[in-house]
Design a protein around this motif. Sequence first.
Motif, short mmCIF file in Angstrom:
data_model
loop_
_atom_site.label_atom_id
_atom_site.label_comp_id
_atom_site.label_asym_id
_atom_site.label_seq_id
_atom_site.Cartn_x
_atom_site.Cartn_y
_atom_site.Cartn_z
N UNK A 55 23.57 38.04 43.96
CA UNK A 55 23.89 39.44 44.23
C UNK A 55 25.03 39.94 43.36
N UNK A 56 25.92 39.06 42.97
CA UNK A 56 27.05 39.45 42.13
C UNK A 56 26.64 40.14 40.85
N UNK A 57 25.47 39.77 40.32
CA UNK A 57 25.00 40.41 39.10
C UNK A 57 24.73 41.90 39.32
N UNK A 58 24.34 42.27 40.54
CA UNK A 58 24.09 43.68 40.84
C UNK A 58 25.39 44.48 40.82
N UNK A 59 26.49 43.84 41.20
CA UNK A 59 27.78 44.54 41.21
C UNK A 59 28.12 45.05 39.82
N UNK A 71 35.08 52.05 41.47
CA UNK A 71 34.85 51.56 40.11
C UNK A 71 35.84 50.47 39.70
N UNK A 72 37.16 50.70 39.79
CA UNK A 72 38.08 49.60 39.45
C UNK A 72 37.98 48.42 40.40
N UNK A 77 36.34 42.73 41.01
CA UNK A 77 35.52 41.71 41.68
C UNK A 77 34.69 40.90 40.68
N UNK A 78 34.06 41.57 39.73
CA UNK A 78 33.20 40.82 38.80
C UNK A 78 34.01 39.95 37.85
N UNK A 79 35.31 40.22 37.73
CA UNK A 79 36.16 39.38 36.89
C UNK A 79 36.86 38.28 37.69
N UNK A 80 36.65 38.26 38.99
CA UNK A 80 37.25 37.23 39.85
C UNK A 80 36.14 36.66 40.74
N UNK A 81 35.48 35.65 40.22
CA UNK A 81 34.25 35.13 40.82
C UNK A 81 34.42 34.70 42.28
N UNK A 82 35.52 34.02 42.60
CA UNK A 82 35.70 33.53 43.96
C UNK A 82 35.88 34.68 44.95
N UNK A 83 36.62 35.72 44.53
CA UNK A 83 36.81 36.89 45.40
C UNK A 83 35.49 37.62 45.58
N UNK A 84 34.74 37.75 44.49
CA UNK A 84 33.43 38.42 44.55
C UNK A 84 32.51 37.71 45.53
N UNK A 297 29.97 37.89 34.31
CA UNK A 297 28.67 38.27 34.85
C UNK A 297 28.09 39.40 34.00
N UNK A 298 26.78 39.39 33.82
CA UNK A 298 26.14 40.44 33.02
C UNK A 298 26.56 40.41 31.56
N UNK A 299 26.52 39.24 30.91
CA UNK A 299 26.98 39.16 29.52
C UNK A 299 25.94 39.66 28.51
#
Length: 352
Positions: A55-59, A71-72, A77-84, A297-299
Motif C-alpha cells: 500500500x505504501x506505493x500508493x502513497x 502533501x508534506x 512518510x514515503x521517505x521514512x519506511x518504518x513510520x509509513x 518508493x516509486x523509483x
Amino acid sequence: MNTTSDNVTQRNAWWWGGLLLTPIRWVTGYMFFSAFLRREVYLPAKLDPTSPQYTGHKFVTFIPHALGIVKPLLSYLVDHASVLYVVALIFTMMEGLVGLLLITGFMTRLAGLMSVLLSAGILAGAGWIGTTCLDEWQIGSILIATGLTIFLSSSSAFSVDGWLLRRRPKVAEKNWFRWLLSGELAPDQSRRLISMTLVVGVLSAGAMLYTYQTFYNGLWGGLHNDSKKPHLQVTEPLVQMDGRVKVRLYRDGGPDTYGAFVVEMRVEDASGKVLERFEADQLAKVPAGSIDQLHELGPITTGRYGLVIPLGGGGVVDLKPPTRASLSHGESVTLTIIDVSGAKWSGDTIVK
C-alpha cells in the motif's frame, strides 16, 4: 403547547431517522470494513513492505496534487519506511474498526465522526486521482456527507446502541451516551437540531465543491483532470560540451496504474536542429547508480524501451553519451523528453 406530545414526536422522529438510514450505515460500514479485509485477509501483500503490491506505493502517487498539510506529510512518510508502515497499519485498523462499529450500530456517532476523518484524509490526499469518473473525489465527498449524516441520526433499530437503549432507557438521558452512541442529539431543542443539520449540510457541500474546484476547476476556469495524461516536470537541465546530460524529472500527472515511458531524449539548438540524441535502447541501459531517486518508493526504473517513471516518482538522471560529443560552450539549447505516446516536455539551458 403540549410538551409531552412534542417530546414523543421528537423521539419518534429520531427513531425513524435512525431506522431509515440503516442501509446507508451498513453500506458505509462495509466500504470501510472491506478495505481492512483486502489488506489483512484477501491480499496481505498490501501490508508487506517488500511486496510490489504494498500500500505504501500508493502513497507516492497521492503526493503531486495532495492538499494542504497532507502533501508534506505524505512526502515525509514515503521517505521514512518504518513510520509509513506503522501509519498504513493504523489506518487499516481504523478502517476495520469504523466499519465494524457502523455495521453493528455500536458507538454509532463516534464511528460516524471517525469515518469523516478517514474520508477527509482520502479526499485531501487522493481526491485528484480518477481517470474517468473522478472516483476518489466522489468517494471522499460522499463518505464525508454520509459520516456526518450518520453522526446526526445515529442508529435505532438493528443496532447495538438501540438494544442498549431498550435494555437501559435511562442512559438516553446521559450526554456522553447521546454524543458517542445514539439517541436524541438535542432533546426538546428542535431548532438546535435544525441548525446542526444546516451546518452539516454546508460542511459536506463545502468540502465537495472546494475540492471539485481545486482539483478539477469543476465550477469555473475550464475543466481539467491531472490524472488523465502523463506529465513530466523537467527542471535543472545540464548539458556539457562532451555531451553529458543531467536533468531532474518528476512525474506529477497521469494515471496511477502505469508509468510515463521515456523513449527518447534530445538536445536541440535554437533552430530545432538535433545536436545529440539518446535513443530508447540507450535509456533502457542507464545504470541504477546514474539515477538519484527522489523517493525510495516509486523509483525511476529502466524498462525494455527506455525509462519508466511512475506517478509521484522522480529524480536526477545522469546520461553519458556512447560517443564523445562536441558542443559549443555557452550555446543555448533545449533538452526535450519524449514519451512513448508522443507527448513531449522540455527545458532550456546553456551548454557548460
